[in-house]
Design a protein around this motif. Structure first.
Motif, mmCIF file in Angstrom:
data_model
loop_
_atom_site.group_PDB
_atom_site.id
_atom_site.type_symbol
_atom_site.label_atom_id
_atom_site.label_comp_id
_atom_site.label_asym_id
_atom_site.label_seq_id
_atom_site.Cartn_x
_atom_site.Cartn_y
_atom_site.Cartn_z
ATOM 1 N N GLY A 1 -130.054 -74.667 136.767
ATOM 2 C CA GLY A 1 -131.337 -75.050 136.162
ATOM 3 C C GLY A 1 -131.375 -75.509 134.896
ATOM 4 O O GLY A 1 -132.155 -75.210 133.755
ATOM 5 N N ASN A 2 -130.117 -75.963 134.181
ATOM 6 C CA ASN A 2 -130.027 -76.410 132.932
ATOM 7 C C ASN A 2 -130.086 -75.171 131.700
ATOM 8 O O ASN A 2 -130.509 -75.449 130.914
ATOM 9 N N LYS A 3 -129.395 -74.180 132.251
ATOM 10 C CA LYS A 3 -129.495 -73.055 131.289
ATOM 11 C C LYS A 3 -128.088 -72.699 130.997
ATOM 12 O O LYS A 3 -127.332 -72.883 131.654
ATOM 13 N N MET A 4 -128.225 -72.379 129.642
ATOM 14 C CA MET A 4 -126.854 -72.169 128.891
ATOM 15 C C MET A 4 -126.643 -70.503 129.421
ATOM 16 O O MET A 4 -127.409 -69.628 129.088
ATOM 17 N N ILE A 5 -125.275 -70.254 129.929
ATOM 18 C CA ILE A 5 -124.834 -68.881 130.397
ATOM 19 C C ILE A 5 -123.695 -68.537 129.703
ATOM 20 O O ILE A 5 -122.888 -69.308 129.212
ATOM 21 N N PRO B 1 -140.038 -84.772 128.758
ATOM 22 C CA PRO B 1 -140.732 -85.493 129.841
ATOM 23 C C PRO B 1 -140.713 -84.904 131.249
ATOM 24 O O PRO B 1 -139.991 -84.033 131.488
ATOM 25 N N LYS B 2 -141.846 -85.286 132.023
ATOM 26 C CA LYS B 2 -141.685 -84.528 133.344
ATOM 27 C C LYS B 2 -140.482 -84.871 134.226
ATOM 28 O O LYS B 2 -140.283 -84.188 135.205
ATOM 29 N N ASP B 3 -139.927 -85.754 133.969
ATOM 30 C CA ASP B 3 -138.785 -86.482 134.763
ATOM 31 C C ASP B 3 -137.296 -85.955 134.202
ATOM 32 O O ASP B 3 -136.321 -86.327 134.697
ATOM 33 N N ILE B 4 -137.262 -85.461 133.191
ATOM 34 C CA ILE B 4 -136.231 -84.828 132.476
ATOM 35 C C ILE B 4 -136.139 -83.371 132.168
ATOM 36 O O ILE B 4 -137.145 -82.860 131.510
ATOM 37 N N LYS B 5 -135.163 -82.441 132.563
ATOM 38 C CA LYS B 5 -135.143 -81.148 132.196
ATOM 39 C C LYS B 5 -134.098 -80.987 130.919
ATOM 40 O O LYS B 5 -133.265 -81.286 130.994
ATOM 41 N N TYR B 6 -134.898 -80.333 130.074
ATOM 42 C CA TYR B 6 -134.229 -79.974 128.912
ATOM 43 C C TYR B 6 -133.235 -78.938 129.122
ATOM 44 O O TYR B 6 -133.416 -77.986 130.005
ATOM 45 N N ILE B 7 -132.429 -78.656 128.312
ATOM 46 C CA ILE B 7 -131.454 -77.375 128.204
ATOM 47 C C ILE B 7 -132.234 -76.240 127.775
ATOM 48 O O ILE B 7 -132.817 -76.108 126.698
ATOM 49 N N THR B 8 -132.078 -75.138 128.288
ATOM 50 C CA THR B 8 -132.704 -73.918 127.830
ATOM 51 C C THR B 8 -131.580 -72.895 127.300
ATOM 52 O O THR B 8 -130.596 -72.558 127.911
ATOM 53 N N ARG C 1 -135.121 -71.438 123.329
ATOM 54 C CA ARG C 1 -135.073 -72.492 122.543
ATOM 55 C C ARG C 1 -134.781 -73.642 123.654
ATOM 56 O O ARG C 1 -134.028 -73.394 124.477
ATOM 57 N N LYS C 2 -135.231 -74.713 123.386
ATOM 58 C CA LYS C 2 -135.085 -75.979 124.238
ATOM 59 C C LYS C 2 -134.508 -76.972 123.593
ATOM 60 O O LYS C 2 -134.481 -76.986 122.491
ATOM 61 N N LEU C 3 -133.298 -77.639 124.218
ATOM 62 C CA LEU C 3 -132.395 -78.574 123.587
ATOM 63 C C LEU C 3 -132.308 -79.740 124.449
ATOM 64 O O LEU C 3 -132.256 -79.776 125.696
ATOM 65 N N CYS C 4 -133.011 -81.045 124.172
ATOM 66 C CA CYS C 4 -132.909 -82.232 124.659
ATOM 67 C C CYS C 4 -131.545 -82.820 124.794
ATOM 68 O O CYS C 4 -130.631 -82.332 124.192
ATOM 69 N N LEU C 5 -131.354 -83.654 125.864
ATOM 70 C CA LEU C 5 -129.853 -84.131 126.269
ATOM 71 C C LEU C 5 -129.321 -84.775 125.163
ATOM 72 O O LEU C 5 -128.088 -84.851 124.958
ATOM 73 N N CYS D 1 -138.110 -80.002 122.182
ATOM 74 C CA CYS D 1 -136.578 -79.852 121.790
ATOM 75 C C CYS D 1 -136.563 -79.370 120.229
ATOM 76 O O CYS D 1 -137.523 -79.322 119.212
ATOM 77 N N CYS D 2 -135.632 -77.941 120.328
ATOM 78 C CA CYS D 2 -135.920 -77.355 119.027
ATOM 79 C C CYS D 2 -135.179 -78.164 117.810
ATOM 80 O O CYS D 2 -135.390 -77.729 116.718
ATOM 81 N N SER D 3 -134.587 -79.251 117.962
ATOM 82 C CA SER D 3 -133.954 -80.001 116.994
ATOM 83 C C SER D 3 -134.751 -81.126 116.713
ATOM 84 O O SER D 3 -135.193 -81.454 115.491
ATOM 85 N N CYS D 4 -135.013 -82.218 117.656
ATOM 86 C CA CYS D 4 -135.837 -83.476 117.275
ATOM 87 C C CYS D 4 -137.387 -83.452 117.289
ATOM 88 O O CYS D 4 -138.132 -84.223 117.175
ATOM 89 N N GLU D 5 -137.673 -82.242 118.011
ATOM 90 C CA GLU D 5 -139.111 -81.961 118.306
ATOM 91 C C GLU D 5 -139.650 -82.812 119.257
ATOM 92 O O GLU D 5 -140.910 -82.777 119.390
#
Length: 279
Positions: free
Chosen positions: A124-128, A24-31, A36-40, A16-20
């Motif tokens: 795919g949890n991507k910001m568009i 995890p394998k079972d949770i997909k971060y936001i792209t 950059r990746k962002l956790c939920l 995560c670009c914020s909390c670092e």
């Protein structure tokens, strides 16, 4: 406190670009569109466009006013993409910023592309559908704008903004050209004080009360922070306190020692007279 196998440090596992924290394998971060990746959890309070950022900007202005450091000039605050930050930095010819720039205080006239509308979460949890608009900066005083990277949680956005606001304060109040260690150090001190005021209810901290009793008035208006936000705030404080760099880290530690010993006003007066921290 996330536990992971050290092999993931080098196998491309996203952070995560914020909390670092690692994805995890079972949770997909936001792209985000810049990779950059962002956790939920960080996404929950993330600030995505320029209008959304204005309430935080007002909080920071009130915080500075509570420290008897009011900035009278109306400085535009723009939320921008990473590319926009890098282009603005090139125009300003800034040399000592961190490799990953997340905020800038500008002095030159230029056109900046700000984020004008919040992007949406797509497949795919991507910001568009990120929407940007050109904003022409006009030089009416020593500062033309403050830029902050978009899609960071409120506490990180505020800490960056508090840091950049101090750059603006120094320029607008006629401080001499300072060494990077002193200027970035005192800017980190103000960012740290703001974080402290946000996460310490009622400000029992000696540093904040040395600054002024009303320095936490704006944060007192906020609702209770979630446990995650409190941890995130402590994490950002810890990052500032343990930064190994000579300019930002050593500069902060020299600055905070001076503030603890002489108070914020005494420290600022000494910087204005001599260009250095009081010893």
């Amino acid at each position: 406190m996330q536990k992971y196998c050290p092999s993931h440090d080098n196998d491309g596992t996203p952070r995560c670009c914020s909390c670092e924290r690692m994805e995890p394998k079972d949770i997909k971060y936001i792209t985000l569109d810049d990779g950059r990746k962002l956790c939920l959890e960080c996404l929950y309070t993330s600030i995505m466009d320029t209008d959304e950022c204005q309430p935080v900007y007002i909080d920071i202005q009130e915080f500075y006013e509570g420290l008897n450091m009011k900035v009278e000039q109306q400085i535009p605050l723009l939320l921008v993409e990473r590319q926009g930050l890098n282009e603005a930095r090139e125009v300003e010819k800034m040399g000592h910023h961190l490799p990953e720039t997340r905020g800038l205080c500008l002095s030159e006239e230029q056109i900046v592309r700000m984020i004008s509308r919040r992007p949406i979460l797509g497949p795919g949890n991507k910001m568009i559908d990120i929407s940007t608009a050109p904003h022409k900066l006009v030089r009416r005083c020593e500062v033309t704008a403050i830029l902050v990277l978009y899609a960071l949680p409120r506490l990180l956005t505020g800490y960056i903004l508090a840091h950049e606001m101090m750059h603006a304060y120094l320029r607008l109040k006629g401080y001499r050209i300072l060494s990077p260690e002193v200027e970035e150090g005192i800017c980190q001190v103000l960012a740290h004080l703001w974080l402290e005021s946000e996460i310490v209810s009622g400000s029992s901290s000696s540093i904040a009360t040395t600054a002024t009793p009303s320095s936490t008035s704006s944060s007192a208006k906020k609702g209770e922070k979630t446990d995650f936000e409190k941890k995130l705030g402590e994490f950002f404080k810890h990052q500032i306190e343990t930064d190994p760099s000579a300019i930002y880290g050593d500069g902060f530690r020299a600055g905070i020692r001076a503030v603890e010993r002489y108070g914020l006003r005494g420290t600022l007066d000494h910087i204005k007279r001599s260009g250095s921290f009081p010893s």
